[in-house]
Design a protein around this motif. Structure first.
Motif, PDB file in Angstrom:
ATOM      1  N   LEU A 221       6.032   2.602  -1.949  1.00  0.00           N
ATOM      2  CA  LEU A 221       5.158   2.864  -0.804  1.00  0.00           C
ATOM      3  C   LEU A 221       5.969   3.370   0.386  1.00  0.00           C
ATOM      4  N   CYS A 222       5.304   4.098   1.273  1.00  0.00           N
ATOM      5  CA  CYS A 222       5.917   4.567   2.519  1.00  0.00           C
ATOM      6  C   CYS A 222       5.520   3.612   3.640  1.00  0.00           C
ATOM      7  N   ASN A 223       6.477   2.850   4.128  1.00  0.00           N
ATOM      8  CA  ASN A 223       6.182   1.812   5.112  1.00  0.00           C
ATOM      9  C   ASN A 223       5.629   2.350   6.420  1.00  0.00           C
TER      10      ASN A 223
ATOM     11  N   ASN B 199      -1.068   6.106   1.933  1.00  0.00           N
ATOM     12  CA  ASN B 199      -0.323   5.774   0.726  1.00  0.00           C
ATOM     13  C   ASN B 199      -1.178   5.909  -0.529  1.00  0.00           C
TER      14      ASN B 199
ATOM     15  N   LEU C 272      -1.275   9.558  -1.261  1.00  0.00           N
ATOM     16  CA  LEU C 272       0.001  10.257  -1.178  1.00  0.00           C
ATOM     17  C   LEU C 272       0.190  11.195  -2.376  1.00  0.00           C
TER      18      LEU C 272
ATOM     19  N   VAL D  32       1.567   0.040   6.333  1.00  0.00           N
ATOM     20  CA  VAL D  32       2.090  -0.742   5.218  1.00  0.00           C
ATOM     21  C   VAL D  32       3.185  -1.709   5.678  1.00  0.00           C
TER      22      VAL D  32
ATOM     23  N   ARG E 142       0.223  -5.150  -0.018  1.00  0.00           N
ATOM     24  CA  ARG E 142       0.982  -3.997  -0.522  1.00  0.00           C
ATOM     25  C   ARG E 142       0.627  -3.720  -1.979  1.00  0.00           C
TER      26      ARG E 142
ATOM     27  N   ARG F   6      -4.064   3.129  -5.580  1.00  0.00           N
ATOM     28  CA  ARG F   6      -3.705   4.490  -5.995  1.00  0.00           C
ATOM     29  C   ARG F   6      -4.129   4.767  -7.428  1.00  0.00           C
TER      30      ARG F   6
END
Length: 225
Positions: A68-70, A77, A80, A120, A128, A135
């Protein structure tokens, strides 16, 4: 190694470090090609060279590090690499409104308290996991591979993740759960497969096995059942 997956079934995949669990899952996810043998989905043989091809077949993976992209929101996300756009011709912009709405619907379906606009980096481990699992639901997944989803999170968050797995199962999705946590596997899985030194040594229903037996199979105290 030979085994089958059924829709709406959770299969626990257990074994010591180096048993071959991750390699097996990476083959199913399209990262590695099997050196021999075949994989079949809905009765048809499939051959995959890249992870994107596995995704096209409805096979999704939730990595242990979640990937994940914090610095992005939950919705960003979820979408993404598959962002929605609106506009005419080449003049298109990201359709944030639709992405926020759809992400919110997914979290609601998962019965998660995760909110689409939250960053996130501000989330708990359970939230999370909900984003990572969310996704997989964009592409109508048939199989979800989960690598140690309950590692290094609190007891309350473990319960939240196990509920997410049940939601996937109830939607008719086959789930492969890689885990070292015996209580988690025996709480949520329908079957348990045990690997040792690259080979399957057991494939049993949870009701027909026990934590003691699985521990013996993992360590080699019990050779095979």
């Amino acid at each position: 190694m030979s085994f089958s997956l059924e829709a709406g079934q959770v299969v626990g995949l257990m074994g010591d470090n180096g048993a071959g669990k991750s390699t097996l899952v990476k083959m199913i996810a399209g990262n590695f090609r099997p050196s021999e043998g075949t994989m079949r989905l809905d009765g048809k043989e499939i051959v995959m060279h890249r992870p994107v091809e596995a995704r096209q077949h409805g096979i999704e993976i939730v990595h242990q590090d979640l990937a994940l992209c914090n610095n992005l929101t939950a919705a960003a996300n979820v979408f993404l690499g598959r962002e929605l756009r609106r506009g005419i011709g080449p003049l298109k912009v990201l359709d944030y409104k639709t992405m926020y709405r759809r992400a919110g619907e997914i979290f609601k379906e998962l019965k998660s308290e995760t909110r689409p606009r939250d960053l996130v980096k501000q989330m708990s481990g359970g939230q999370r996991q909900a984003v990572a699992i969310g996704r997989t639901m964009l592409s109508e997944a048939k199989i979800v591979l989960m690598d140690e989803p309950t590692a290094a999170i609190s007891v309350r968050q473990v319960a939240e993740v196990l509920n997410l797995i049940r939601e996937l199962r109830d939607r008719g999705i086959a789930v492969v759960l890689i885990s070292h946590r015996m209580p988690d596997v025996f709480t949520v899985a329908d079957r348990v497969i045990v690997m040792r030194r690259g080979r399957k040594v057991a494939d049993k229903s949870i009701a027909a096995s026990s934590p003691e037996e699985v521990t013996g199979l993992i360590t080699g105290a019990i050779e095979q059942v």
